[in-house]
Design an enzyme around this catalytic site. Structure first.
Site, PDB file in Angstrom:
ATOM      1  N   HIS A 120     108.902 -40.840  19.298  1.00  0.00           N
ATOM      2  CA  HIS A 120     107.600 -40.282  18.915  1.00  0.00           C
ATOM      3  C   HIS A 120     107.501 -39.949  17.423  1.00  0.00           C
ATOM      4  O   HIS A 120     106.670 -39.138  17.033  1.00  0.00           O
ATOM      5  CB  HIS A 120     107.293 -39.042  19.772  1.00  0.00           C
ATOM      6  N   THR A 158     113.358 -32.423  29.216  1.00  0.00           N
ATOM      7  CA  THR A 158     112.031 -33.046  29.190  1.00  0.00           C
ATOM      8  C   THR A 158     111.344 -32.879  30.532  1.00  0.00           C
ATOM      9  O   THR A 158     111.996 -32.994  31.576  1.00  0.00           O
ATOM     10  CB  THR A 158     112.075 -34.548  28.792  1.00  0.00           C
ATOM     11  N   ASN A 195     117.906 -29.351  32.957  1.00  0.00           N
ATOM     12  CA  ASN A 195     116.613 -28.730  32.667  1.00  0.00           C
ATOM     13  C   ASN A 195     116.625 -27.303  33.214  1.00  0.00           C
ATOM     14  O   ASN A 195     117.410 -26.973  34.085  1.00  0.00           O
ATOM     15  CB  ASN A 195     115.474 -29.533  33.326  1.00  0.00           C
TER      16      ASN A 195
HETATM   17  C1  BJW Z   1     114.717 -26.730  28.803  1.00  0.00           C
HETATM   18  C2  BJW Z   1     115.079 -25.642  27.986  1.00  0.00           C
HETATM   19  C3  BJW Z   1     116.459 -25.454  27.708  1.00  0.00           C
HETATM   20  C4  BJW Z   1     112.918 -25.652  28.216  1.00  0.00           C
HETATM   21  N1  BJW Z   1     117.353 -26.310  28.220  1.00  0.00           N
HETATM   22  N2  BJW Z   1     115.616 -27.535  29.302  1.00  0.00           N
HETATM   23  C5  BJW Z   1      97.900 -41.843  32.951  1.00  0.00           C
HETATM   24  C6  BJW Z   1      99.075 -42.176  33.595  1.00  0.00           C
HETATM   25  C7  BJW Z   1     100.220 -42.566  32.875  1.00  0.00           C
HETATM   26  C8  BJW Z   1     100.186 -42.633  31.497  1.00  0.00           C
HETATM   27  C9  BJW Z   1      99.016 -42.304  30.859  1.00  0.00           C
HETATM   28  C10 BJW Z   1      97.887 -41.915  31.566  1.00  0.00           C
HETATM   29  N3  BJW Z   1      96.912 -41.643  30.669  1.00  0.00           N
HETATM   30  C11 BJW Z   1      97.396 -41.840  29.429  1.00  0.00           C
HETATM   31  C12 BJW Z   1      98.673 -42.244  29.532  1.00  0.00           C
HETATM   32  C13 BJW Z   1      99.592 -42.575  28.424  1.00  0.00           C
HETATM   33  C14 BJW Z   1     100.095 -41.341  27.714  1.00  0.00           C
HETATM   34  C15 BJW Z   1     100.728 -40.394  28.743  1.00  0.00           C
HETATM   35  O1  BJW Z   1     101.851 -40.542  29.141  1.00  0.00           O
HETATM   36  N4  BJW Z   1      99.987 -39.377  29.170  1.00  0.00           N
HETATM   37  C16 BJW Z   1     100.455 -38.476  30.215  1.00  0.00           C
HETATM   38  C17 BJW Z   1     100.477 -37.053  29.684  1.00  0.00           C
HETATM   39  C18 BJW Z   1      99.561 -38.653  31.415  1.00  0.00           C
HETATM   40  N5  BJW Z   1     101.075 -41.829  26.769  1.00  0.00           N
HETATM   41  C19 BJW Z   1     100.741 -42.281  25.565  1.00  0.00           C
HETATM   42  O2  BJW Z   1      99.601 -42.253  25.166  1.00  0.00           O
HETATM   43  C20 BJW Z   1     101.864 -42.864  24.751  1.00  0.00           C
HETATM   44  N6  BJW Z   1     101.508 -44.136  24.236  1.00  0.00           N
HETATM   45  C21 BJW Z   1     101.261 -45.173  25.035  1.00  0.00           C
HETATM   46  O3  BJW Z   1     101.314 -45.086  26.248  1.00  0.00           O
HETATM   47  O4  BJW Z   1     101.001 -46.329  24.345  1.00  0.00           O
HETATM   48  C22 BJW Z   1     100.473 -47.431  25.088  1.00  0.00           C
HETATM   49  C23 BJW Z   1      98.979 -47.341  24.997  1.00  0.00           C
HETATM   50  C24 BJW Z   1      98.379 -47.537  23.788  1.00  0.00           C
HETATM   51  C25 BJW Z   1      96.998 -47.511  23.704  1.00  0.00           C
HETATM   52  C26 BJW Z   1      96.253 -47.199  24.837  1.00  0.00           C
HETATM   53  C27 BJW Z   1      96.879 -46.973  26.058  1.00  0.00           C
HETATM   54  C28 BJW Z   1      98.270 -47.047  26.127  1.00  0.00           C
HETATM   55  C29 BJW Z   1     102.143 -42.007  23.534  1.00  0.00           C
HETATM   56  C30 BJW Z   1     102.656 -40.666  23.912  1.00  0.00           C
HETATM   57  C31 BJW Z   1     102.828 -39.809  22.660  1.00  0.00           C
HETATM   58  C32 BJW Z   1     103.231 -38.399  23.003  1.00  0.00           C
HETATM   59  N7  BJW Z   1     103.128 -37.599  21.840  1.00  0.00           N
HETATM   60  C33 BJW Z   1     103.539 -36.198  21.915  1.00  0.00           C
HETATM   61  C34 BJW Z   1     103.096 -35.493  20.608  1.00  0.00           C
HETATM   62  C35 BJW Z   1     104.017 -35.898  19.444  1.00  0.00           C
HETATM   63  C36 BJW Z   1     103.620 -35.267  18.175  1.00  0.00           C
HETATM   64  C37 BJW Z   1     103.794 -33.771  18.161  1.00  0.00           C
HETATM   65  O5  BJW Z   1     104.900 -33.249  18.383  1.00  0.00           O
HETATM   66  O6  BJW Z   1     102.824 -33.084  17.870  1.00  0.00           O
HETATM   67  O7  BJW Z   1     104.943 -36.105  22.108  1.00  0.00           O
HETATM   68  S1  BJW Z   1     102.896 -35.375  23.338  1.00  0.00           S
HETATM   69  C38 BJW Z   1     104.294 -34.335  23.596  1.00  0.00           C
HETATM   70  O8  BJW Z   1     104.844 -34.606  24.904  1.00  0.00           O
HETATM   71  C39 BJW Z   1     105.332 -34.784  22.558  1.00  0.00           C
HETATM   72  C40 BJW Z   1     106.576 -34.843  23.403  1.00  0.00           C
HETATM   73  O9  BJW Z   1     107.514 -35.708  22.804  1.00  0.00           O
HETATM   74  C41 BJW Z   1     106.084 -35.303  24.734  1.00  0.00           C
HETATM   75  C42 BJW Z   1     106.996 -34.988  25.890  1.00  0.00           C
HETATM   76  O10 BJW Z   1     107.167 -33.628  26.055  1.00  0.00           O
HETATM   77  P1  BJW Z   1     108.599 -33.031  26.442  1.00  0.00           P
HETATM   78  O11 BJW Z   1     109.546 -33.313  25.367  1.00  0.00           O
HETATM   79  O12 BJW Z   1     108.959 -33.486  27.791  1.00  0.00           O
HETATM   80  O13 BJW Z   1     108.307 -31.462  26.388  1.00  0.00           O
HETATM   81  P2  BJW Z   1     107.705 -30.482  27.518  1.00  0.00           P
HETATM   82  O14 BJW Z   1     107.246 -29.260  26.841  1.00  0.00           O
HETATM   83  O15 BJW Z   1     106.718 -31.184  28.370  1.00  0.00           O
HETATM   84  O16 BJW Z   1     108.959 -30.159  28.453  1.00  0.00           O
HETATM   85  C43 BJW Z   1     110.049 -29.391  28.004  1.00  0.00           C
HETATM   86  C44 BJW Z   1     111.050 -29.259  29.143  1.00  0.00           C
HETATM   87  O17 BJW Z   1     112.188 -28.590  28.664  1.00  0.00           O
HETATM   88  C45 BJW Z   1     110.508 -28.455  30.348  1.00  0.00           C
HETATM   89  O18 BJW Z   1     110.742 -29.208  31.535  1.00  0.00           O
HETATM   90  C46 BJW Z   1     111.384 -27.179  30.332  1.00  0.00           C
HETATM   91  O19 BJW Z   1     111.685 -26.708  31.645  1.00  0.00           O
HETATM   92  C47 BJW Z   1     112.627 -27.663  29.641  1.00  0.00           C
HETATM   93  N8  BJW Z   1     113.414 -26.634  28.900  1.00  0.00           N
HETATM   94  N9  BJW Z   1     113.992 -24.910  27.610  1.00  0.00           N
HETATM   95  C48 BJW Z   1     116.958 -27.280  29.016  1.00  0.00           C
HETATM   96  N10 BJW Z   1     116.929 -24.379  26.923  1.00  0.00           N
END
Ligand code: BJW
Ligand code: ZN
Length: 250
Positions: free
Chosen positions: A118, A188, A213
């Site tokens: 990302h 994640t 997690n």
């Molecule tokens: C601990 C802890 C400790 C806490 N020890 N654990 C419908 C169905 C399927 C897909 C889609 C849909 N509609 C749209 C989509 C696609 C979309 C998507 O997936 N959306 C879903 C939300 C539904 N994806 C995209 O758009 C991606 N691109 C794509 O698909 O391209 C193709 C395409 C192009 C054009 C049109 C259509 C398709 C791009 C995704 C980009 C994500 N960007 C972000 C922001 C980045 C910039 C920023 O930081 O500001 O990335 S979103 C955000 O979520 C960030 C993260 O990397 C990402 C994932 O989050 P993560 O890392 O999992 O964090 P959390 O907070 O969710 O979880 C933390 C975890 O840690 C928790 O479980 C806690 O319990 C745990 N934890 N402390 C261990 N100490």
């Protein structure tokens, strides 16, 4: 810590490992996660900050938010979970770390084969000519940075919703997931695609999947083993068990 016999024996022999990390691995460093009650998006709407449309509508607000997060990230340090992965990389022949994080903490901990799915908050680029810009300065007087070459708006080099992942990076991560014997998914929520598909790909290709997690996630029912707790506590322990097993195996 109790681990399965299967994992213990895999620790002895495994030579190909792929890891997926998310915001939870940096939580103990002091970087906020996205989802959950303390997450960044409990109060702020992702669609208002993490899409290109949102950026074009309110570049000053989006820049203020990223600038604030950049400052936090510059002040924090990698934690024992980041360092445990750096150690893990030295234990096997084939190691790939695919991270969804943009905080640079894996590189700062010394990990080498890191795929940033990302992007990276410490880099920016011009939306018009694509030039990469390293040191963007945003101040209350200069809220939106512009390209010194073409005058275009500069944006953070991160991947927003609806945007493609950086060229070739997801393909490399998919290859690593397909060929690994052991796959870790750490800190994640596994709801954002395509990254969340990597453990599923690894599983389809026969890898053993281990999740670390604080709580169960969307993919807990498809992984082989879940360790519930802090990555900064569990990972160092697991890696030390792995080292012990490998010493005994020699
Ligand atoms: C601990 C802890 C400790 C806490 N020890 N654990 C419908 C169905 C399927 C897909 C889609 C849909 N509609 C749209 C989509 C696609 C979309 C998507 O997936 N959306 C879903 C939300 C539904 N994806 C995209 O758009 C991606 N691109 C794509 O698909 O391209 C193709 C395409 C192009 C054009 C049109 C259509 C398709 C791009 C995704 C980009 C994500 N960007 C972000 C922001 C980045 C910039 C920023 O930081 O500001 O990335 S979103 C955000 O979520 C960030 C993260 O990397 C990402 C994932 O989050 P993560 O890392 O999992 O964090 P959390 O907070 O969710 O979880 C933390 C975890 O840690 C928790 O479980 C806690 O319990 C745990 N934890 N402390 C261990 N100490
Ligand atoms: Zn430019």
């Amino acid at each position: 810590m109790t681990i399965s016999n299967k994992l213990r024996s895999l620790f002895k022999s495994v030579e190909s490992i792929c890891v997926l990390t998310g915001a939870g691995i940096s939580a103990e460093s002091g970087v906020a996660t996205f989802r959950g009650t303390d997450g960044l998006w409990a109060k702020l709407k992702p669609e208002e900050l993490a899409s290109f449309d949102a950026f074009l509508k309110n570049p000053d607000i989006v820049w203020e938010w990223y600038n604030h997060r950049r400052q936090i990230i510059q002040e924090v340090k990698p934690n024992p979970a980041h360092f445990a992965l750096t150690k893990l990389e030295t234990l096997v022949k084939d190691f790939t770390l695919a991270t969804q994080n943009i905080d640079n903490l894996h590189f700062r901990a010394g990990s080498k084969n890191v795929l940033e799915l990302h992007g990276n908050i410490e880099r920016s680029y011009c939306v018009d000519c694509g030039r990469i810009v390293a040191d963007v300065i945003v101040t209350p007087e200069k809220k939106i940075p512009h390209c010194s070459h073409c005058g275009g708006i500069i944006r953070p080099d991160v991947v927003w919703f609806g945007e493609m992942l950086p060229d070739g990076v997801f393909e490399k991560a998919t290859n690593a997931a397909q060929r690994c014997e052991l796959f870790f998914t750490i800190g994640t929520s596994a709801v954002v695609y395509p990254a969340a598909g990597l453990p599923l790909t690894a599983r389809e290709h026969g890898a053993y999947i281990v999740e670390i997690n604080m709580e169960r996630t969307e993919i807990s029912n498809i992984v082989n083993e879940t360790f519930l707790g802090k990555a900064g506590e569990i990972l160092p322990e697991l890696i030390s068990i792995m080292e012990q097993e490998r010493r005994q195996a020699v």
